[in-house]
Design a protein around this motif. Structure first.
Motif, PDB file in Angstrom:
ATOM      1  N   THR A  19     -24.199 -35.705   6.207  1.00  0.00           N
ATOM      2  CA  THR A  19     -25.298 -36.638   5.966  1.00  0.00           C
ATOM      3  C   THR A  19     -26.140 -36.717   7.232  1.00  0.00           C
ATOM      4  O   THR A  19     -25.607 -36.889   8.330  1.00  0.00           O
ATOM      5  N   LEU A  34     -20.176 -36.465   5.440  1.00  0.00           N
ATOM      6  CA  LEU A  34     -20.834 -36.943   4.227  1.00  0.00           C
ATOM      7  C   LEU A  34     -20.544 -38.427   4.029  1.00  0.00           C
ATOM      8  O   LEU A  34     -19.389 -38.860   4.054  1.00  0.00           O
ATOM      9  N   ALA A  38     -24.582 -42.307  -1.465  1.00  0.00           N
ATOM     10  CA  ALA A  38     -25.909 -41.789  -1.174  1.00  0.00           C
ATOM     11  C   ALA A  38     -26.794 -42.966  -0.770  1.00  0.00           C
ATOM     12  O   ALA A  38     -26.908 -43.942  -1.498  1.00  0.00           O
ATOM     13  N   CYS A  42     -31.322 -41.406   3.882  1.00  0.00           N
ATOM     14  CA  CYS A  42     -30.429 -40.413   4.471  1.00  0.00           C
ATOM     15  C   CYS A  42     -30.519 -39.145   3.633  1.00  0.00           C
ATOM     16  O   CYS A  42     -30.880 -39.182   2.465  1.00  0.00           O
ATOM     17  N   ASP A  44     -28.448 -35.648   2.423  1.00  0.00           N
ATOM     18  CA  ASP A  44     -27.188 -34.926   2.323  1.00  0.00           C
ATOM     19  C   ASP A  44     -27.478 -33.447   2.488  1.00  0.00           C
ATOM     20  O   ASP A  44     -28.401 -32.918   1.861  1.00  0.00           O
TER      21      ASP A  44
END
Length: 122
Positions: A19, A34, A38, A42, A44
């Motif tokens: 991330t 990670l 979510a 940010c 991924d």
């Protein structure tokens, strides 16, 4: 909808493993493991895009260590115990000073407190 999060880069369908977060105030890009969820601002990234990541001129890239290991059950139990301890109400006679700080700054809902000075003898 797939439970596996995908890389945020356009046309990349690889699974995300890192991330990326930008800290604009410090001109820093932080690349770490990670995130659990979510987050809106940010990104991924898959392993390939994370490896090739560069930051704008004048910015620093901070790569947090990723050992790939999940937290052990001991780690999770210690965390749960710490949360329980912090949530436990304290008695009023605990001897810990309450309300004796002087506010010296504020940022959003957070306050910076300085201990009140003791009365000085003349």
């Amino acid at each position: 909808m797939s439970p596996v999060r995908r890389c945020s880069r356009t046309a990349c369908s690889q699974p995300a493993v890192f991330t990326l977060t930008y800290v604009y105030a410090d001109s820093t890009a932080v690349l770490g493991p990670l995130a659990t969820y979510a987050e809106p601002h940010c990104y991924d990234l898959c392993a390939e895009h994370a490896e090739r990541l560069t930051a704008p001129r004048g910015w620093e890239v901070v790569r947090l260590p990723t050992d790939g290991a999940s937290p052990s059950s001991d780690d999770l139990e210690a965390l749960a115990n710490a949360v329980r301890e912090a949530a436990r109400p304290t008695s009023s006679g605990s001897g810990e000073p309450v309300g004796q700080g002087v506010e010296v700054g504020r940022r959003g809902h957070l306050r910076v407190l300085r201990s009140a000075q003791q009365h000085r003898d003349r």
